[in-house]
Design an enzyme around this catalytic site. Structure first.
Site, PDB file in Angstrom:
ATOM      1  CD  GLU A  53      -0.778  81.900  -2.434  1.00 47.68           C
ATOM      2  OE1 GLU A  53      -0.576  83.105  -2.670  1.00 47.68           O
ATOM      3  OE2 GLU A  53      -1.571  81.204  -3.084  1.00 47.68           O
ATOM      4  CG  ASP A  54      -3.151  77.365   1.128  1.00 42.74           C
ATOM      5  OD1 ASP A  54      -4.304  77.763   1.431  1.00 42.74           O
ATOM      6  OD2 ASP A  54      -2.934  76.210   0.708  1.00 42.74           O
ATOM      7  CG  HIS A 114       2.088  78.293  -4.388  1.00 45.85           C
ATOM      8  ND1 HIS A 114       2.330  78.217  -5.739  1.00 45.85           N
ATOM      9  CD2 HIS A 114       0.973  79.052  -4.273  1.00 45.85           C
ATOM     10  CE1 HIS A 114       1.409  78.914  -6.392  1.00 45.85           C
ATOM     11  NE2 HIS A 114       0.577  79.418  -5.526  1.00 45.85           N
ATOM     12  CG  LEU A 116       0.399  75.797   3.734  1.00 41.66           C
ATOM     13  CD1 LEU A 116      -0.120  76.421   5.021  1.00 41.66           C
ATOM     14  CD2 LEU A 116       1.795  75.281   3.910  1.00 41.66           C
ATOM     15  CG  HIS A 133       6.986  77.365  -6.432  1.00 38.77           C
ATOM     16  ND1 HIS A 133       6.571  76.381  -7.302  1.00 38.77           N
ATOM     17  CD2 HIS A 133       5.848  77.898  -5.919  1.00 38.77           C
ATOM     18  CE1 HIS A 133       5.252  76.333  -7.325  1.00 38.77           C
ATOM     19  NE2 HIS A 133       4.791  77.237  -6.487  1.00 38.77           N
ATOM     20  CG  ASN A 167      -1.880  77.288  -7.276  1.00 38.65           C
ATOM     21  OD1 ASN A 167      -2.360  77.386  -6.158  1.00 38.65           O
ATOM     22  ND2 ASN A 167      -1.718  78.331  -8.081  1.00 38.65           N
ATOM     23  CG  ASP A 168      -3.780  74.134  -2.533  1.00 36.78           C
ATOM     24  OD1 ASP A 168      -2.935  73.884  -1.641  1.00 36.78           O
ATOM     25  OD2 ASP A 168      -4.976  74.370  -2.285  1.00 36.78           O
ATOM     26  CG  ASN A 223      -5.114  78.753  -7.796  1.00 36.26           C
ATOM     27  OD1 ASN A 223      -4.905  78.574  -6.594  1.00 36.26           O
ATOM     28  ND2 ASN A 223      -4.568  79.744  -8.451  1.00 36.26           N
ATOM     29  CG  ASP A 268      -5.640  81.987  -4.985  1.00 36.05           C
ATOM     30  OD1 ASP A 268      -5.160  80.847  -4.845  1.00 36.05           O
ATOM     31  OD2 ASP A 268      -4.925  82.994  -5.105  1.00 36.05           O
ATOM     32  CG  ASN A 269      -5.143  78.926  -2.151  1.00 37.65           C
ATOM     33  OD1 ASN A 269      -4.887  78.388  -3.217  1.00 37.65           O
ATOM     34  ND2 ASN A 269      -4.276  79.671  -1.498  1.00 37.65           N
TER      35      ASN A 269
HETATM   36 CA    CA Z   1      -3.499  79.184  -4.973  1.00 39.93          CA
HETATM   37 CA    CA Z   2      -4.430  74.478   0.302  1.00 42.20          CA
END
Ligand code: CA
Ligand code: CA
Length: 354
Positions: A53-54, A114, A116, A133, A167-168, A223, A268-269
């Site tokens: 994810e991240d 999620h 980082l 989470h 989220n971040d 996000n 997204d990220n």
């Molecule tokens: Ca994200």
């Molecule tokens: Ca991040």
């Protein structure tokens, strides 16, 4: 007369909901033709089977990767697998992913990682902050990274009533960070309503032990978040609005908007290229395919580079694009000395030499 007013209000409300529903559908089904763009030497990284994810890379080339995220509304291909944090050393010729041990005393079963962010203290100690989470709640976990032992020592769990649907994060000092909230509501039905009605009720929060406050609001779904190399500007991805907000950071930690960069794809990220200051954005070009995952017709991936962020005309170019045949649901891209890692919702990260 009362009934007439009631009927008029009801009719107007239904018309509004109908109109919002159509816009929402258009947003979801909007799918662009994907051209294929791929650097020459790319391969998937073994070991990261449950998503990546991240990703956050230290100036030394060590990359932290969050895997195994389970998030309401998103398909999960391995619901039984525990969340883990992996490490890769990008200085190696053929870098491999290695799961980091986590110290006893932390409930590893509850790790559902999620976003980082890493933070290096004045004494060079490396801290890893992880959006977690546990049982679908939201916390921020602080770990100290032990490089020799390749392990994470859990130091603290941060909870706060404003830290919901996180989220971040981007960490700027000891226990000082900005965090994004991606939904206002926490129940599935109300989140759906929020998305259809496009309320723009999500925000960026500043957290410190002394003060917690909302510093920017009005996002459709805030996000990814990161900060410029000179630490003066904060970049926030509004995923459903398909844009990046460039915000100026003030001495009291408040953020004011400088501009919005429209990208036409779900953002997204975000990470920063340490050599140039460019923003790298992991994007989702096919939202409907992302939410209704079908291996026969998978969602594509897209990584954008945004140069000259503060100029009148920031330049947007595509670093990577694929229709899902190689990489599905890209969430993040991070670079280090001509090497790039791209993370995804569903499976292994992609390693490329640029
Ligand atoms: Ca994200
Ligand atoms: Ca991040």
């Amino acid at each position: 007369m009362g009934k007439l007013v009631l009927l008029t209000v009801l009719g107007a409300s239904l018309a509004l909901i109908g109109e919002r529903l159509l816009t929402f559908r258009e947003k979801l089904t909007a799918s662009r033709e994907m051209k294929f763009i791929e650097p020459q030497n790319c391969h998937l990284i073994e070991g990261l089977e449950n998503g990546s994810e991240d990703i956050d890379i230290l100036p030394s080339g060590l990359a932290f990767i969050s895997t195994g995220l389970k998030y309401p509304g998103m398909p999960n291909l391995a619901p039984d697998k525990l969340g883990r944090i992996f490490l890769m050393d990008l200085n190696e010729q053929n870098p491999k992913a290695q799961a980091l041990e986590i110290s006893d005393g932390f409930d590893k079963e509850s790790l559902n990682p999620h976003g980082l962010s890493t933070f290096i203290d004045k004494d060079n100690t490396v801290y890893l902050y992880v959006v977690n989470h546990p049982h679908m709640g939201s916390t921020v976990e602080i770990f100290r990274f032990e490089e020799q032992q390749r392990s994470l020592i859990h130091l603290k769990t941060i909870k706060h009533e404003l830290l919901k649907s996180v989220n971040d994060i981007v960490v700027l000092g000891p226990e000082q960070f900005y965090a994004t909230r991606d939904h206002y509501f926490t129940s599935y039905f109300l989140v759906l309503l929020e998305m259809i009605m496009d309320f723009h009720w999500t925000y960026v929060l500043f957290y410190s032990p002394r003060e917690v406050k909302v510093v920017a609001q009005g996002f459709s779904s805030a996000n990814g978040i990161t900060i410029s190399l000179n630490q003066k500007y904060v970049y926030v991805a509004d995923v459903t609005a398909k844009n990046i907000h460039v915000m100026e950071k003030h001495d009291n930690w408040d953020l004011t908007q400088v501009k919005v960069i429209h990208l036409g794809t779900l953002v997204d990220n975000l990470t920063i290229d340490p050599a140039t200051g460019d923003i790298l954005a992991g994007c989702h070009p096919n939202p409907m395919k992302l939410l209704n995952y079908n291996p026969e017709d998978p969602p594509g991936s897209e990584v954008l580079r945004i140069q000259d962020v503060l100029s009148d005309k920031p330049r947007v170019s595509t670093l990577y694009a694929n229709n899902g045949s190689v990489l599905q649901g890209s969430t993040v891209a991070s670079v280090y000395h001509g090497k790039m890692l791209i993370g995804t919702v569903f499976h292994k990260a992609l390693y490329c030499e640029l």
